[in-house]
Design a protein around this motif. Sequence first.
Motif, short mmCIF file in Angstrom:
data_model
loop_
_atom_site.label_atom_id
_atom_site.label_comp_id
_atom_site.label_asym_id
_atom_site.label_seq_id
_atom_site.Cartn_x
_atom_site.Cartn_y
_atom_site.Cartn_z
N GLU A 126 -0.97 6.11 2.15
CA GLU A 126 -0.93 4.94 1.55
C GLU A 126 -1.91 4.64 0.14
OE1 GLU A 126 -2.03 2.22 4.45
OE2 GLU A 126 -3.98 3.27 5.06
N TYR A 127 -1.68 3.68 -0.52
CA TYR A 127 -2.87 3.70 -1.65
C TYR A 127 -3.39 2.49 -1.56
CZ TYR A 127 0.54 7.28 -3.10
OH TYR A 127 1.42 8.47 -2.97
N TYR B 122 -1.40 8.31 6.29
CA TYR B 122 -1.05 7.33 7.56
C TYR B 122 -0.18 7.81 8.23
CZ TYR B 122 3.07 5.60 5.65
OH TYR B 122 4.46 5.39 4.88
N ASN B 123 0.49 9.01 7.96
CA ASN B 123 1.25 9.50 9.26
C ASN B 123 1.46 11.07 8.94
OD1 ASN B 123 3.12 9.42 11.14
ND2 ASN B 123 4.88 9.91 9.70
N GLU B 124 1.17 11.76 9.86
CA GLU B 124 1.13 13.37 9.71
C GLU B 124 2.34 13.91 9.73
OE1 GLU B 124 -1.77 15.52 12.03
OE2 GLU B 124 -3.26 13.95 11.95
N ARG B 125 3.33 13.64 10.39
CA ARG B 125 4.60 14.27 10.51
C ARG B 125 5.56 13.29 10.44
NH1 ARG B 125 4.53 19.91 12.95
NH2 ARG B 125 2.30 20.46 13.07
N THR C 205 0.87 -1.28 -0.05
CA THR C 205 0.04 0.00 -0.06
C THR C 205 0.81 1.26 0.06
OG1 THR C 205 0.01 0.01 2.50
CG2 THR C 205 -1.83 -1.05 1.13
N ARG C 206 2.02 1.46 0.18
CA ARG C 206 2.93 2.39 0.61
C ARG C 206 3.98 2.74 -0.63
NH1 ARG C 206 3.58 1.95 7.12
NH2 ARG C 206 1.40 2.08 7.56
N PHE C 207 4.28 3.83 -0.91
CA PHE C 207 4.96 4.25 -1.93
C PHE C 207 6.44 3.40 -2.03
CE2 PHE C 207 8.05 6.71 -4.29
CZ PHE C 207 7.34 7.16 -5.39
N ASP C 208 7.07 3.69 -0.90
CA ASP C 208 8.21 2.77 -0.75
C ASP C 208 8.25 1.36 -0.92
OD1 ASP C 208 6.88 2.63 1.69
OD2 ASP C 208 8.76 2.42 3.01
#
Length: 168
Positions: A79-80, A71-74, A37-40
Amino acid sequence: MQRTSFANFKCPAARALDSVGDWWSMMILRDAFHGLTRFDEFQKSLGVAPNILTRRLAHLIDEGLFEKRLYNERPARYEYVLTDKGRDFFPVLMALFSWGRRHVPQEDLAFLLGNAASGEERQPVLVDAASGEELKPENTCLLPGPAADEGDRERIARMRAYYLGIDA
């Protein structure tokens, strides 16, 4: 190089190809069906350049196959997630996988399709939902849809006559 858009074609196959985009998009969708789901995660799995991955993900979001969720602000991380339209691509990918399975040399196969519960290999086929009959070129034809004009109807009639062995 600018690719041709099929967005205005009346053919569902052409419109679907326009929606999916290219082979990178199909590989991203493949990985999403396996939980990425995540770019990396996509970048590591595919080895694709970040600029290409960014463009493909944006296209898949614009076409409604993925939804982008924070999924994370800072720092901001996203996620896709597959949408219903994206999940509907699964049979297409399985048909492509199955076709590749039949035409790639046995010694080059690193992956097979399997039943998640039993581990048995799967052999997918495309069947008609109403009859259960396997779809093949010999038993399948085009029919005119709601947007078909007279030219479309004539072309479809010629193609159907050809399949039935009738002089048109």
